[in-house]
Design an enzyme around this catalytic site. Structure first.
Site, PDB file in Angstrom:
ATOM      1  N   GLY A 145       0.830  -1.195   0.000  1.00  0.00           N
ATOM      2  CA  GLY A 145       0.000   0.000   0.000  1.00  0.00           C
ATOM      3  C   GLY A 145       0.854   1.230   0.000  1.00  0.00           C
ATOM      4  O   GLY A 145       2.052   1.164  -0.284  1.00  0.00           O
ATOM      5  N   GLY A 146       0.227   2.340   0.310  1.00  0.00           N
ATOM      6  CA  GLY A 146       0.925   3.614   0.276  1.00  0.00           C
ATOM      7  C   GLY A 146       2.120   3.648   1.200  1.00  0.00           C
ATOM      8  O   GLY A 146       3.109   4.302   0.925  1.00  0.00           O
ATOM      9  N   PHE A 147       2.053   2.919   2.284  1.00  0.00           N
ATOM     10  CA  PHE A 147       3.152   2.912   3.239  1.00  0.00           C
ATOM     11  C   PHE A 147       4.337   2.090   2.769  1.00  0.00           C
ATOM     12  O   PHE A 147       5.446   2.280   3.194  1.00  0.00           O
ATOM     13  CB  PHE A 147       2.685   2.346   4.576  1.00  0.00           C
ATOM     14  CG  PHE A 147       2.445   3.402   5.608  1.00  0.00           C
ATOM     15  CD1 PHE A 147       3.282   4.504   5.695  1.00  0.00           C
ATOM     16  CD2 PHE A 147       1.393   3.292   6.502  1.00  0.00           C
ATOM     17  CE1 PHE A 147       3.068   5.472   6.654  1.00  0.00           C
ATOM     18  CE2 PHE A 147       1.177   4.264   7.458  1.00  0.00           C
ATOM     19  CZ  PHE A 147       1.998   5.359   7.531  1.00  0.00           C
ATOM     20  N   ASP A 170      -4.192   6.652  12.408  1.00  0.00           N
ATOM     21  CA  ASP A 170      -4.740   5.958  11.238  1.00  0.00           C
ATOM     22  C   ASP A 170      -5.463   4.679  11.652  1.00  0.00           C
ATOM     23  O   ASP A 170      -5.182   3.588  11.168  1.00  0.00           O
ATOM     24  CB  ASP A 170      -3.639   5.656  10.220  1.00  0.00           C
ATOM     25  CG  ASP A 170      -4.211   5.417   8.823  1.00  0.00           C
ATOM     26  OD1 ASP A 170      -5.394   5.773   8.599  1.00  0.00           O
ATOM     27  OD2 ASP A 170      -3.490   4.873   7.968  1.00  0.00           O
TER      28      ASP A 170
END
Ligand SMILES: *[C@@H]1O[C@H](CO)[C@@H](O)[C@H](O)[C@H]1NC(C)=O
Ligand SMILES: *[C@@H]1O[C@H](CO)[C@@H](O)[C@H](O)[C@H]1NC(C)=O
Ligand SMILES: *[C@@H]1O[C@H](CO)[C@@H](O)[C@H](O)[C@H]1NC(C)=O
Ligand SMILES: *[C@@H]1O[C@H](CO)[C@@H](O)[C@H](O)[C@H]1NC(C)=O
Ligand SMILES: *[C@@H]1O[C@H](CO)[C@@H](O)[C@H](O)[C@H]1NC(C)=O
Ligand SMILES: *[C@@H]1O[C@H](CO)[C@@H](O)[C@H](O)[C@H]1NC(C)=O
Length: 674
Positions: free
Chosen positions: A359-361, A475
């Site tokens: 994912g974005g991380f 988050d």
């Protein structure tokens, strides 16, 4: 003298007839692949080594060495076969090993002489053949092929490295620089007589054609097709009825070891080729010893050098492959630092097969630590900034000290250029959202859901209030809740949003989180605090109870925003209708209602109206009475406020989103999980 008896007379007669027979068939031929004592008559300083090597001279100055074939060659000038009998063919292998590498004296000659020796001959430039007095006298009857390594001007020598034909005189009738013809290359290649390397010389004389050929070549080189010297010569005026043949050599004030390794001679035909492989070897000089050693050691040296190069290269590649960034200040975090090599091995080289999520991380891999066999989850983030790294690592490490059964344990970290890697306990059951949304038949009962909610709430309470400092999660969502072996909910990725605070390319405020979980005030101020976490937790509670995401653009307009829908249903007194249909009849109505109401409360647009996590825990444990939600709640829904802050994300007029999106102020939209 009277003969004593008939017997002795007979013996004498027999031996005389043998001698005559021997003279009659005087077709002398011999091959010496190395010499034996009786093969040649030695004179001067010449001697034979035990290995058969004939050494004509040593490096003693002004010395002569002779080695002549023991029996003379017989010629009968009255015989009609005379011209033919003058023919001969011979070849020999020689070597000149000079005392000094640059000059050497004086040379070797293959010579024919009417005597067993060369009367009055002197050393130096006379090569042990002639003297100053008899040089050039035709009554010498000496014919020689010289290998001359000194330029003697008095004999009109062409250079100090030549082959010459001498008849009674050291002034050669013909001479040429030492060379050989290479038919492969079609050129003459010069040879250095005093190189110390063995060379082979062929001399052929045709008595009928009166032609002499002299051919030179390096040892092991086949006899060149074109002779070095080819000249017409009548030897009938030179040769006497009896001629000896052999070698003469001399040293002068400059000396050289002159060797003959083998010799073949034939009067009646082509001289038999020498067996080069069985020739005696030359003594190992200091210089050639070095060469010899080099020959032996060179392959080893090269192999060793190659090996070292390979090892170094492999080492460098490995070093690069496993390179880490390690700074002095990190020393104190030693126990929390993982070697990249170990992580690389643990994840089988970050193989796709081990990929748990992306994912974005960044990417999350499953791994097993090589030594401890501990199962781990490895998260790789690309992170170029070095700025603030120190503080961040300090935070990571301090977060590693967080101990709570509802938090995924952070085991440590590793830094690489442009990359940060975090190591967590491995959670065998994956993330909660996969249970909520995957259509692979996995489902969670209400009991499990309620336990997970309580667990996550207690984990968040620990972060907010029970640890030495306040840790914001920033988050919270189903995909960041992981399930351990016992299906306990564990909050992961806590504090990770801070990674973005340390990013170097941040132009705007550091708004981190996921759309649908973002408190409205966060979009205005960008300031996160515990109440913004509570807001997200509210959205998360609704998500778990309803089995759907906080925003689902694919649903009918009144249901797109979950919190609005729950609120509307609550207003209409049918709040239980929003529960996850997959629960069917397996639920506790009071608990579902509690969770939904608490979810609404936590999602209150006003931060001050939201409960704290401690209160949330109390409500969930039934230790407090949930305040009633006032009808003024949500004139404008929280999410609508978010939407108004992100018009580009939501589009005008609520065009459906293409996917479930997470948003942050920077373009990387945080999605962790599937
Ligand atoms: C000697 O050699 C010559 C020439 O090759 C040959 O004609 C003659 O027969 C030989 N003599 C003997 C006794 O072999
Ligand atoms: C030399 O050759 C001649 C003619 O063939 C012969 O008569 C004579 O005996 C030979 N001499 C010797 C020493 O063999
Ligand atoms: C050549 O040598 C012979 C015999 O040794 C001698 O009698 C004669 O004088 C010499 N000739 C010259 C020109 O030296
Ligand atoms: C090589 O040497 C031989 C004899 O000295 C000579 O006849 C010939 O022309 C030379 N060939 C070349 C290609 O130089
Ligand atoms: C000498 O060499 C020439 C040229 O290779 C060849 O034709 C001739 O037969 C040779 N003569 C002898 C006696 O070997
Ligand atoms: C000499 O030449 C003859 C004739 O080619 C040959 O039969 C004989 O074997 C040769 N001998 C040697 C020792 O080369």
């Amino acid at each position: 003298m009277a003969f004593q008896s008939l017997e002795s007379l007979l013996v004498l007669f027999a031996s005389m007839s043998l001698l005559v027979a021997a003279l009659a068939q005087d077709n002398v031929s011999f091959v010496y692949n190395g010499f034996q004592r009786d093969d040649v008559q030695l004179d001067g300083i010449a001697f034979i080594h035990s290995n058969g090597l004939l050494q004509l001279t040593t490096t003693s100055n002004q010395k002569i060495g002779h080695a002549l074939y023991s029996s003379p060659l017989r010629f009968n000038s009255s015989s009609p076969e005379y011209s033919h009998s003058l023919s001969f063919s011979t070849t020999f292998v020689f070597a000149m090993v000079p005392q000094l590498t640059t000059v050497s004296g004086h040379g070797i000659a293959l010579a024919f002489s009417p005597f067993m020796g060369f009367p009055g001959a002197v050393a130096s430039q006379h090569l042990g053949l002639f003297s100053e007095t008899n040089n050039g006298n035709f009554s010498n009857h000496v014919f020689a092929i010289e290998l001359d390594t000194i330029l003697s001007p008095e004999f009109d020598d062409i250079n100090d490295n030549h082959v010459g034909i001498d008849v009674n005189n050291l002034k050669s009738i013909e001479s040429t620089p030492a060379a050989y013809y290479s038919s492969k290359e079609g050129i003459n290649k010069s040879l250095h007589l005093i190189s110390g390397d063995p060379m082979q010389l062929w001399i052929e004389y045709d008595g009928v054609e009166k032609q002499l050929n002299v051919t030179l070549a390096p040892l092991y080189y086949p006899k060149p097709e074109i002779p070095l010297l080819s000249t017409s010569l009548d030897l009938s005026s030179v040769f006497m009825d009896s001629m000896y043949v052999g070698f003469s050599s001399s040293t002068g004030s400059i000396a050289s070891s002159h060797y003959i390794l083998g010799w073949s001679f034939n009067r009646s035909g082509q001289a038999q080729e020498l067996e080069l492989s069985s020739l005696p070897s030359l003594p190992i000089s200091r210089q050639s010893q070095w060469k010899q050693n080099l020959k032996i050691w060179l392959p080893f040296t090269i192999a060793a050098a190659l090996l070292i190069t390979i090892i170094v290269t492999v080492y460098m590649i490995r070093r690069k492959k496993f390179a880490e960034v390690l700074e002095d200040w990190e020393q104190e975090y030693g126990p929390h630092r993982f070697a990249y090599k170990d992580l690389y091995r643990a994840t089988k080289g970050f193989k796709d097969k081990e990929l748990l999520g992306a994912g974005g991380f960044g990417m999350v891999y499953r791994g097993i630590l090589p030594d401890s066999k501990l199962q781990i989850a490895v998260k790789r983030f690309s992170h170029d900034s070095n700025q603030g790294m120190r503080e961040f690592v300090a935070e990571i490490v301090s977060m590693g000290r967080l101990r709570h059964r509802n938090l995924v344990k952070l085991l440590g970290y590793c830094r690489r250029r442009g990359e940060l890697i975090l190591v967590y306990d491995y959670m065998s059951n994956g993330s909660l959202d996969s249970f909520l949304y995957d259509s692979d038949g996995r489902n969670l009962s209400w009991v499990q859901r309620y336990r997970i909610l309580k667990g996550v709430a207690s984990g968040l309470l620990y972060l907010h209030e029970e640890w030495e400092q306040v840790v914001l999660h920033r988050d919270i969502k189903a995909s960041n809740v992981l399930l351990d072996d016992d299906m306990n909910g564990r909050l992961g990725d806590f504090g990770l949003a801070r990674l973005y605070d340390h990013g170097s390319n941040l132009q705007t405020t550091n708004l981190v989180g996921t759309v649908g979980y973002l408190a409205p005030e966060l979009t205005r101020t960008g300031k996160a605090d515990t109440s913004t976490d509570v807001f997200a937790f509210g959205a998360f509670m609704l998500e778990v109870a309803c089995g759907r995401r906080p925003i689902d653009p694919l649903l009918s307009v009144d249901r797109v925003v979950l919190v609005d829908w729950v609120y509307q249903c609550w207003r209409r007194g049918v709040i239980l209708e929003v529960r996850d249909p997959r629960l069917e009849h397996d639920y506790v109505a009071a608990e579902v209602e509690l969770v939904l109401k608490l979810g609404l409360l936590c999602s209150h647009p006003l931060p001050t109206e939201r409960p704290t996590m401690r209160q949330v825990m109390q409500y969930l444990n039934g230790d407090g009475i949930l305040p009633e939600i006032s009808p003024e709640y949500c004139k404008i829904s929280a999410v609508e406020q978010v939407a108004s802050s992100f018009p580009s994300l939501f589009g005008i007029g609520r065009t459906p989103l293409h996917s479930y999106t997470t948003a942050s102020s920077i373009d990387s939209i945080l999605i962790y999980g599937r």
